[in-house]
Scaffold this motif. Structure first.
Motif: not given
Length: 400
Positions: A165, A185, A187
């Motif tokens: 993260v 981000w 992910l």
């Protein structure tokens, strides 16, 4: 500069450039969750939104919000961090009934408004720290509300996604203008699912959307989640005092392994002969404790499904309550061997009709609970068999 300030600056410059061009994206005929037309589902994944309050996170120029109002009868609020992007939406769609546009941080906005019936973000939530955005969305959505997130699965070069993260640098590309650096981000799906679950959502589906041109490496993620019902208030607990508890109970396991050569016993450093076994660790099942102790003490490999629990034996030793769980190991791999730094070793097989003297009392109790006919003396213990289909003593004896 903080990550989200970097992103706000980039999208403010982007919006200013688009205002200078007087460019307004058209209202789409169908909701699209990817940058490419005809890829993926439409607005139906939001559920029944007619007459419902819907939040558009990072609403940009406002065209998606207007589509949901005009085509699906929703009441949509668009929240946008960039002041120039907000200006693009209000300057074009201010007269559209059923839609309103707010400028500011999504977490701060949700803290002061009534919960929404649904929320979505098309490519935008990746610019906000999920540890800020997701708890705010949990509190800003009513229980059972859908949350639809369209996010990059790979970056614009086909790299990724990340399994941590943490944001990474990405560029906003606009024709004839310098690229704008941002932090995103990007992910892995499992990581998004873990985060959503942590913050009170249930993930119902994650789809990967591919560009129609197979040579294009960019992949989009489409996450369908739902806000879970509120949990009832939890009842508190506390210790009786700050003093550590006095030891008053011990819980252990002992394992019976029976082969054609007899039963497996090892010698403790203090001289007793005993079954493989030991103390049950916190949070560990009895079967898992048997498997672990077998591996640590004898180097034998077994699975929890190979373990049949016989029952509990309860006795007292100098004021300490002792609970011992006997188990029968049906299958294992390897050969028993003394392990370094273990208290028990010199493992050997012993015929049931030639058991040695000096058995450890807990092992003796387990053996006579399993086979009451065995001529073994020991201090008494209360035995409670488990109510399941574990092999009986008669069945096990037939293996000897």
């Amino acid at each position: 500069m903080p990550v989200e300030d970097i992103n706000t600056h980039a999208w403010t410059v982007y919006g200013r450039r688009q205002l200078a061009r007087a460019y307004t994206p058209p209202i789409p005929d169908q909701m699209s969750w990817a940058p490419w037309e005809g890829v993926g589902p439409g607005a139906e994944i939001l559920g029944a939104i007619t007459g419902r309050r819907v939040l558009d996170i990072g609403s940009g120029a406002g065209h998606h919000a207007v589509h949901l109002v005009q085509t699906h009868g929703a009441y949509v609020t668009g929240i946008e961090q960039s002041p120039t992007q907000h200006e693009r939406a209000t300057s074009t769609h201010a007269d559209v009934q059923g839609v309103q546009f707010a400028q500011g941080d999504v977490a701060e906005y949700l803290a002061g408004t009534e919960p929404f019936d649904a929320a979505y973000a098309i490519g935008t939530l990746a610019f906000v720290d999920p540890h800020r955005a997701l708890p705010a969305l949990r509190d800003g959505l009513r229980p059972g509300a859908p949350l639809i997130l369209s996010l990059l699965h790979t970056d614009l070069h086909g790299r990724g996604p990340s399994t941590q993260v943490a944001p990474c640098e990405q560029m906003i590309l606009l024709r004839d203008d310098p690229p704008l650096p941002t932090q995103m981000w990007i992910l892995a799906p499992q990581l998004w699912e873990d985060l959503l679950t942590q913050y009170g959502f249930r993930v119902e589906a994650i789809d990967l959307l591919h560009h129609p041109d197979e040579n294009t490496p960019v992949i989009q993620q489409l996450i369908r989640a739902r806000r879970l019902p509120d949990q009832p208030a939890r009842v508190s607990s506390r210790p009786r005092s700050t003093r550590p508890p006095v030891a008053h109970a011990a819980v252990g396991v002992g394992a019976i392994l029976l082969s054609e050569q007899g039963i497996l016993l090892g010698r403790h450093r203090r001289g007793t002969l005993e079954l493989p076994g030991g103390t049950v660790e916190a949070g560990e099942s009895f079967e898992a404790a048997v498997v672990r102790e077998l591996g640590e003490e004898t180097n034998l490999i077994a699975r929890p499904g190979d373990i049949g629990l016989l029952g509990t034996l309860v006795d007292h030793v100098e004021g300490v309550l002792r609970v011992t769980v006997g188990a029968l190991v049906h299958a294992w791999q390897g050969q028993p061997a003394t392990q370094p730094d273990e208290n028990v070793g010199d493992w050997a097989w012993h015929r049931l009709d030639q058991l040695p003297d000096g058995l450890f009392v807990c092992s003796a109790q387990i053996l006579t609970a399993w086979r009451p006919d065995l001529p073994i003396d020991h201090t008494p213990a209360h035995f409670t068999p488990f109510a399941h289909d574990a092999p009986s003593a008669t069945t096990a004896a037939g293996l000897a």
